[in-house]
Scaffold this motif. Structure first.
Motif, PDB file in Angstrom:
ATOM      1  N   THR A 130      -4.607  14.628   7.066  1.00 55.50           N
ATOM      2  CA  THR A 130      -5.134  15.249   8.274  1.00 55.50           C
ATOM      3  C   THR A 130      -4.271  16.463   8.609  1.00 55.50           C
ATOM      4  N   ASP A 131      -4.671  17.208   9.635  1.00 57.34           N
ATOM      5  CA  ASP A 131      -3.870  18.358  10.063  1.00 57.34           C
ATOM      6  C   ASP A 131      -2.468  17.947  10.482  1.00 57.34           C
ATOM      7  N   SER A 132      -2.339  16.725  10.992  1.00 59.35           N
ATOM      8  CA  SER A 132      -1.029  16.263  11.453  1.00 59.35           C
ATOM      9  C   SER A 132      -0.193  15.642  10.343  1.00 59.35           C
ATOM     10  N   GLY A 133      -0.727  15.593   9.117  1.00 62.21           N
ATOM     11  CA  GLY A 133       0.064  15.139   7.980  1.00 62.21           C
ATOM     12  C   GLY A 133      -0.098  13.695   7.588  1.00 62.21           C
ATOM     13  N   SER A 134      -0.961  12.931   8.258  1.00 61.18           N
ATOM     14  CA  SER A 134      -1.150  11.535   7.843  1.00 61.18           C
ATOM     15  C   SER A 134      -2.143  11.487   6.682  1.00 61.18           C
ATOM     16  N   TYR A 135      -1.858  10.613   5.729  1.00 60.00           N
ATOM     17  CA  TYR A 135      -2.723  10.495   4.555  1.00 60.00           C
ATOM     18  C   TYR A 135      -4.145  10.108   4.973  1.00 60.00           C
ATOM     19  N   LEU A 136      -5.111  10.695   4.316  1.00 60.83           N
ATOM     20  CA  LEU A 136      -6.498  10.299   4.546  1.00 60.83           C
ATOM     21  C   LEU A 136      -6.817   8.996   3.828  1.00 60.83           C
TER      22      LEU A 136
ATOM     23  N   ILE B  17       0.848  -1.188   0.000  1.00 56.64           N
ATOM     24  CA  ILE B  17       0.000   0.000   0.000  1.00 56.64           C
ATOM     25  C   ILE B  17       0.886   1.241   0.000  1.00 56.64           C
ATOM     26  N   HIS B  18       0.311   2.388  -0.370  1.00 55.88           N
ATOM     27  CA  HIS B  18       1.037   3.654  -0.229  1.00 55.88           C
ATOM     28  C   HIS B  18       0.026   4.797  -0.123  1.00 55.88           C
ATOM     29  N   GLY B  19       0.496   5.936   0.387  1.00 59.28           N
ATOM     30  CA  GLY B  19      -0.365   7.092   0.533  1.00 59.28           C
ATOM     31  C   GLY B  19      -0.864   7.593  -0.810  1.00 59.28           C
ATOM     32  N   GLU B  20      -2.102   8.109  -0.813  1.00 58.46           N
ATOM     33  CA  GLU B  20      -2.712   8.585  -2.056  1.00 58.46           C
ATOM     34  C   GLU B  20      -2.902  10.098  -1.995  1.00 58.46           C
ATOM     35  N   GLY B  21      -2.444  10.804  -3.037  1.00 56.51           N
ATOM     36  CA  GLY B  21      -2.663  12.246  -3.134  1.00 56.51           C
ATOM     37  C   GLY B  21      -1.408  13.025  -2.807  1.00 56.51           C
ATOM     38  N   ASP B  22      -1.408  14.313  -3.203  1.00 56.76           N
ATOM     39  CA  ASP B  22      -0.243  15.159  -2.942  1.00 56.76           C
ATOM     40  C   ASP B  22      -0.627  16.535  -2.399  1.00 56.76           C
ATOM     41  N   GLY B  23      -1.878  16.697  -1.987  1.00 59.17           N
ATOM     42  CA  GLY B  23      -2.315  17.982  -1.452  1.00 59.17           C
ATOM     43  C   GLY B  23      -2.357  17.968   0.072  1.00 59.17           C
TER      44      GLY B  23
ATOM     45  N   TYR C 265       5.011   7.904  -0.184  1.00 55.16           N
ATOM     46  CA  TYR C 265       4.351   8.502  -1.348  1.00 55.16           C
ATOM     47  C   TYR C 265       3.999   7.456  -2.404  1.00 55.16           C
ATOM     48  N   GLY C 266       4.683   6.301  -2.367  1.00 55.44           N
ATOM     49  CA  GLY C 266       4.507   5.284  -3.395  1.00 55.44           C
ATOM     50  C   GLY C 266       5.839   4.906  -3.997  1.00 55.44           C
ATOM     51  N   GLY C 267       5.809   3.964  -4.914  1.00 58.88           N
ATOM     52  CA  GLY C 267       7.040   3.493  -5.532  1.00 58.88           C
ATOM     53  C   GLY C 267       7.280   2.034  -5.226  1.00 58.88           C
ATOM     54  N   ASP C 268       8.409   1.524  -5.729  1.00 57.41           N
ATOM     55  CA  ASP C 268       8.704   0.106  -5.602  1.00 57.41           C
ATOM     56  C   ASP C 268       9.067  -0.257  -4.167  1.00 57.41           C
TER      57      ASP C 268
END
Length: 820
Positions: free
Chosen positions: A614-620, A602-608, A642-645
C-alpha cells in the motif's frame, strides 16, 4: 558566508539604500527557494525585516502588494506575498489585499491541515485585526493544524482565540449539535466543556464541571439530544482536499471534534442508565474502529472512551453492549479495555468471565423463546426471531396479518413503536455476536450444569433461538431440540441430566454424523453455523511424517488485510507486515484451556514498493508456511517481515522450546485450528478472486491462481460438494445441473459451464475457456427450500451463478456477454 547570512546581508544593504522594492523581490525569491517554509534559520530574515521602523515596513509591504499585482507573479508567488505582508504589516495602518487574503483563506479552509512553518496563521491574524471573524471552515483548519503543530506557540495561541463556532464544521454530527445548541448558552457551555476532553479519562474536576452543566438542562434532555448525534459520527457534510501522501481524511474524524465526542461519552456516563445510551455508545465504539485507508482504525481514542463510559454505567443494557462488543471488536487496545470491564463486572458479582457473558444477554422484550406480542390499541404487534433476524409483524383485532405499520400505531403509540424497532435492531446485532461466540465455544472445552444451561441457553428468550438449533451432549448423550423437547437421534425425549457440553463431530463415526444431519433435515432445523456439517481435520500421513508441523496450508498467497481481519475475528493475534527492515511474530491463537499456542507462519510477499505494498508500506499479500503448536508459555518466535526462518529470541543462557509433536495435539484442537487456517486460505487467497486470471503483477501468480481456482477441493469445499448433491435436485434448474467431482456443471443455451466448488471460478465450453463473473458483495442464494446451516457465502455465490448461467440467453450484462 551561508545562505541565511547572505540573505540577511542583502536585506541590510537594500534597507540602507532605501530600496524597498528590492527587499520585496528578495523576500519573494527566498520564499520560492524555501517553498514557503520559514523554519528557524530563514525566520532570521523575517526577524530582520520585522525589526525595521514602521515607515520602512510600510514601504516593503506596499512593494509586496505591487509584486502581487505584477504580470510576472504566479499563484505561488502571490500566496507567498500574502504571507509576507501578514508578517511585515502587523500593527501597521491599512488593510492590504483584504479580498485576496480572504480568497486565500477560503482556499485553505478546504484543506485538512498545513505545515505550521508555512506561517498561514498571519493571514488569520490580519483578518482578526481588521475586525472580521474567520469563516467556520477556516476556524476548523486552524484548530486542526494547532493540534498537530510541533514546537510552535503561534498556532495554539491563535486557536485559543477562535472560540466560535464551538465545534468544527464539516461533520454531520457536529453541525447537528451546533444547530441544537444555537441560541442556547447552556448547550454551548456543555459542548465547549466536552471539547476539553483530551485525556484518556476525566478528572474529578472535569466531572464536577460537567455535572454542573448537565443540571440546568436535565439528564433526560441531555440524553435525548446527544444520543442522535452519535449516529451521525463518521459522516462529512463537505469533503476536504486530500494530498497524495495523506490518509483518507474524509473518512476519519476531525481531531478537534473527536475530543468533543470523547467528552460527550463522559457526559453520558454521568447520566442515569438507559438502553438508548448503551446502544448509542456501543454503535459509536464500532464506528470509531472502522478502518480508514492509510490510517487504520478511525479513532481508537473515541472508541476507548465509549468502552470506558459503558463500563461506568450500571444496568443490563450497558453490560449487554460490553459483552456484544467483546465478540466483535478486534482492535487490541479497545479489546483489552472490554476484557477488563467484563472481568471487573464478573468479580463484582462473584462470577466467571464466561458466566458474565452469558448473563449479559438481555431478552430485549421477548417473553418466550424467540417471540413476544404487544397490544397497541386494537392492533397486536408480533416480534419474532426467524433464523438470524428479528421480524416485526402486525395483526388486526380481527386476527388478520398486515405487513406495514398500521396508521393508528404510528399516531397513538409512537414511543412503543420506536422501542419495538430498536429491539429489532438490538436483537439482530446480538444474535450475530452470540452466534460468533458460540461458534468459538468448541475449543473452550466448556461444561455447564444442566439447570444453569437450560436457564441461560435453551430457555433464554434470545439465546434459546440459537441453542435450540444446535446439538448438545447431556451426560454424554447427543441431543437436539425438536417438537418442544430435547430429543435423541430416535426422538426419545431427554428431560434432565447433570452436565451439558456443545457437541463436536470430531471423534464420531461418519455414519453417526450423517444420521444427525438427516435428523436436522427431518425436523427442518437450520443451524446458526456449521456443526453437524462442520469440517473435521484429522491427522494425515504427511503430518505424521513431518512430526512437529503441518504443511497442509503452506505455499498460499493471501490478501494481507483480509487475512488480518479474519484472523482477529477468529481470535488470532497478528501483526501487519510492512516492507521495512523489521521482524514480526507469526499469527498466533492462544488456547488457555488446553495450555497451547497455535502458530501460522507467514511473511510478506513481493519486493516492489507500491506494486506489492500500500502507499503506507504494508504488504498487499502474504505467503504462507507451516502450522505449529507450542506450550502457551513458550517464548515467541519471530522472523523478518520479508521472510526467512522463524527463531525464538531468548534471554542469555535460555534454551529454545521445541514445537510439540502434532500427533500429541488433542484432535478437537487440531481440527478447530486447521479449520480456522482453512477459512483464512479459502476466503483470503487470491486464487478465489475471479479478477486474478491474469496472474497479478507481471503474471507471477498465474500458476498459483489456476491451481487454487480449479484444483483439488479443501475440506470446506468438500462439505459444500456433499451438500450440493442434496440441494441440486430441489432447484428449479435441477434438470440443467449436475455435481461432478470438483465442479457444478450447468447446461445453458450458449455453453455448458463448470463452476468450481471451492473458488466459484467458471470454465465454459468449448476448450474450458475462463468466464469471469464477479459476484456482488451481498450475493444471495436462490430459493432452494431447506438449508442445513447459515453463513456459507461461497455456496450462495455458486448457486446464484448457476441460476444466471442456466438461463444464459437472458443475460444482459455487457461484461459477461462480451465473454460469451
Amino acid at each position: 558566508m551561508g545562505n541565511v547570512e547572505k540573505a540577511v546581508h542583502l536585506v541590510r544593504q537594500h534597507v540602507a539604500a532605501g530600496e524597498s522594492g528590492a527587499i520585496a523581490v528578495e523576500l519573494l525569491k527566498l520564499a520560492a527557494d524555501n517553498r514557503g517554509i520559514w523554519n528557524a534559520p530563514w525566520a532570521r530574515v523575517l526577524d530582520e525585516v520585522r525589526a525595521l521602523p514602521p515607515e520602512s515596513r510600510t514601504a516593503i509591504a506596499d512593494a509586496l502588494v505591487a509584486q502581487y499585482h505584477s504580470a510576472e507573479a504566479g499563484p505561488v508567488a502571490r500566496g507567498n506575498a500574502l504571507t509576507l505582508i501578514g508578517v511585515i504589516a502587523r500593527g501597521l495602518p491599512g488593510d492590504r489585499l483584504s479580498a485576496e487574503r480572504l480568497e486565500k483563506l477560503d482556499e485553505l479552509g478546504r484543506r485538512q491541515t498545513f505545515w505550521y512553518l508555512e506561517r498561514h496563521e498571519v493571514l488569520a491574524e490580519a483578518e482578526l485585526a481588521a475586525g472580521r471573524a474567520l469563516a467556520p471552515a477556516v476556524v476548523a483548519l486552524f484548530r486542526r493544524t494547532a493540534l498537530e503543530a510541533y514546537r510552535d506557540d503561534a498556532l495554539p495561541a491563535l486557536a485559543a482565540k477562535l472560540t466560535e463556532p464551538v465545534l468544527n464544521v464539516g461533520e454531520e454530527w457536529a453541525e447537528r449539535a451546533l444547530r441544537d445548541a444555537d441560541g442556547a448558552p447552556e448547550w454551548q457551555a456543555l459542548l465547549r466543556h466536552a471539547a476539553t476532553a483530551t485525556a484518556a479519562r476525566p478528572t474529578r474536576a472535569w466531572e464536577q464541571r460537567a455535572r454542573a452543566l448537565i443540571e440546568p438542562l436535565g439528564a433526560d434532555r441531555v440524553r435525548t439530544t446527544v444520543v442522535p448525534w452519535f449516529a451521525l459520527a463518521g459522516r462529512r457534510t463537505f469533503e476536504l482536499e486530500r494530498r497524495e501522501y495523506e490518509p483518507d481524511i474524509n473518512n476519519a474524524y476531525d481531531p478537534y471534534n473527536a475530543n468533543a465526542l470523547r467528552g460527550l461519552t463522559w457526559v453520558l456516563a454521568l447520566l442515569p442508565s438507559h438502553p438508548d445510551t448503551a446502544r448509542a455508545l456501543g454503535a459509536l465504539v464500532e464506528t470509531s474502529l472502522r478502518k480508514v485507508a492509510g490510517l487504520g482504525p478511525r479513532n481508537p481514542k473515541v472508541a476507548n472512551a465509549g468502552v470506558n463510559a459503558l463500563a461506568r454505567i450500571d444496568g443490563e443494557s450497558a453490560l449487554a453492549e460490553l459483552a456484544r462488543l467483546a465478540t466483535r471488536v478486534t482492535y487490541k487496545g479497545t479489546l483489552k479495555l472490554l476484557e477488563a470491564a467484563l472481568e471487573t463486572r464478573a468479580q463484582a458479582l462473584g462470577l466467571s468471565r464466561e458466566e458474565i457473558e452469558e448473563l449479559a444477554v438481555p431478552a430485549y422484550g421477548l417473553t418466550e423463546v424467540g417471540r413476544t406480542e404487544r397490544q397497541l390499541g386494537d392492533v397486536t404487534a408480533v416480534l419474532e426471531v426467524r433464523g438470524a433476524k428479528a421480524v416485526l409483524g402486525w395483526r388486526t383485532s380481527a386476527g388478520k396479518g398486515v405487513k406495514s405499520v398500521p396508521a393508528a400505531v404510528r399516531r397513538d403509540h409512537a414511543e412503543e413503536l420506536k422501542e419495538l424497532k430498536a429491539a429489532v435492531k438490538d436483537i439482530d446485532r446480538m444474535l450475530s455476536a452470540q452466534s460468533d461466540r458460540l461458534d468459538r465455544q468448541f475449543v473452550a472445552d466448556r461444561t455447564w450444569a444442566y439447570s444453569a444451561w437450560r436457564e441461560r441457553y435453551l430457555d433464554h428468550p434470545l439465546l434459546g433461538t440459537l441453542a435450540r438449533r444446535l446439538l448438545w451432549t447431556v451426560d454424554g448423550t447427543i441431543v437436539g431440540f425438536a417438537d418442544g423437547e430435547l430429543r435423541t437421534l430416535v426422538d426419545d425425549p431427554v428431560r434432565g441430566g447433570a452436565d451439558v457440553r456443545l457437541w463436536h463431530p470430531v471423534g464420531h463415526e461418519p455414519a453417526e454424523i450423517v444420521a444427525w444431519r438427516d435428523w436436522l433435515e427431518r425436523h427442518g432445523i437450520t443451524q446458526p453455523f456449521k456443526q453437524a456439517h462442520r469440517e473435521v481435520y484429522l491427522l494425515t500421513d504427511a503430518e505424521r511424517a513431518t512430526g512437529t508441523y503441518s504443511n497442509r496450508f503452506a505455499a498460499h498467497i493471501l490478501r494481507q488485510h483480509q487475512f488480518n481481519s479474519l484472523a482477529a475475528i477468529r481470535g488470532w493475534r497478528n501483526k501487519l507486515r510492512l516492507m521495512v527492515d523489521d521482524s514480526a511474530p507469526p499469527a498466533t491463537r492462544e488456547l488457555p484451556q488446553w495450555g497451547l499456542r497455535a502458530e501460522y507462519w507467514i511473511h510478506g510477499e513481493g519486493d516492489g514498493y507500491g506494486d506489492d505494498t500500500t502507499d503506507s508500506g504494508s504488504y498487499l499479500r502474504l505467503a504462507t508456511d507451516q502450522v505449529r503448536f507450542y506450550p502457551i508459555d513458550a517464548p515467541e518466535n519471530s522472523a523478518s517481515c520479508y521472510g526467512g526462518d522463524y527463531r525464538m529470541w531468548l534471554p542469555h543462557g535460555a534454551e529454545p522450546v521445541d514445537s510439540l509433536p502434532i500427533a500429541d495435539i488433542p484432535p478437537l484442537v487440531l481440527s478447530e485450528v486447521l479449520r480456522d487456517v482453512d477459512l483464512f486460505v479459502g476466503v483470503a487467497s487470491i486464487g478465489n478472486d475471479p479478477t486474478w486470471q491474469d496472474g497479478g503483477p507481471e503474471g507471477r501468480f498465474q500458476e498459483y491462481w489456476t491451481s487454487v481456482g480449479f484444483g483439488e477441493l479443501n475440506q470446506s469445499a468438500e462439505t459444500r460438494r456433499v451438500l450440493l448433491e442434496r440441494l441440486v435436485p430441489r432447484l428449479a434448474i435441477a434438470d440443467r445441473c449436475t455435481v461432478e467431482g470438483r465442479f457444478l456443471h450447468v447446461k445453458g443455451e450458449r455453453h455448458t459451464y463448470k463452476i468450481h466448488l471451492g473458488s466459484g471460478n467458471i470454465l465454459m465450453t468449448p476448450n474450458d475457456r475462463y468466464l469471469c463473473i464477479v459476484p456482488t458483495s451481498g450475493a444471495a442464494a436462490p430459493q432452494t427450500g431447506y438449508l442445513p446451516f447459515e453463513g456459507d457465502r461461497m455456496l450462495a455465490v455458486i448457486l446464484s451463478k448457476a441460476v444466471l448461467l442456466a438461463d444464459d440467453l437472458s443475460i444482459t450484462d455487457p461484461t459477461i456477454l462480451s465473454q460469451l
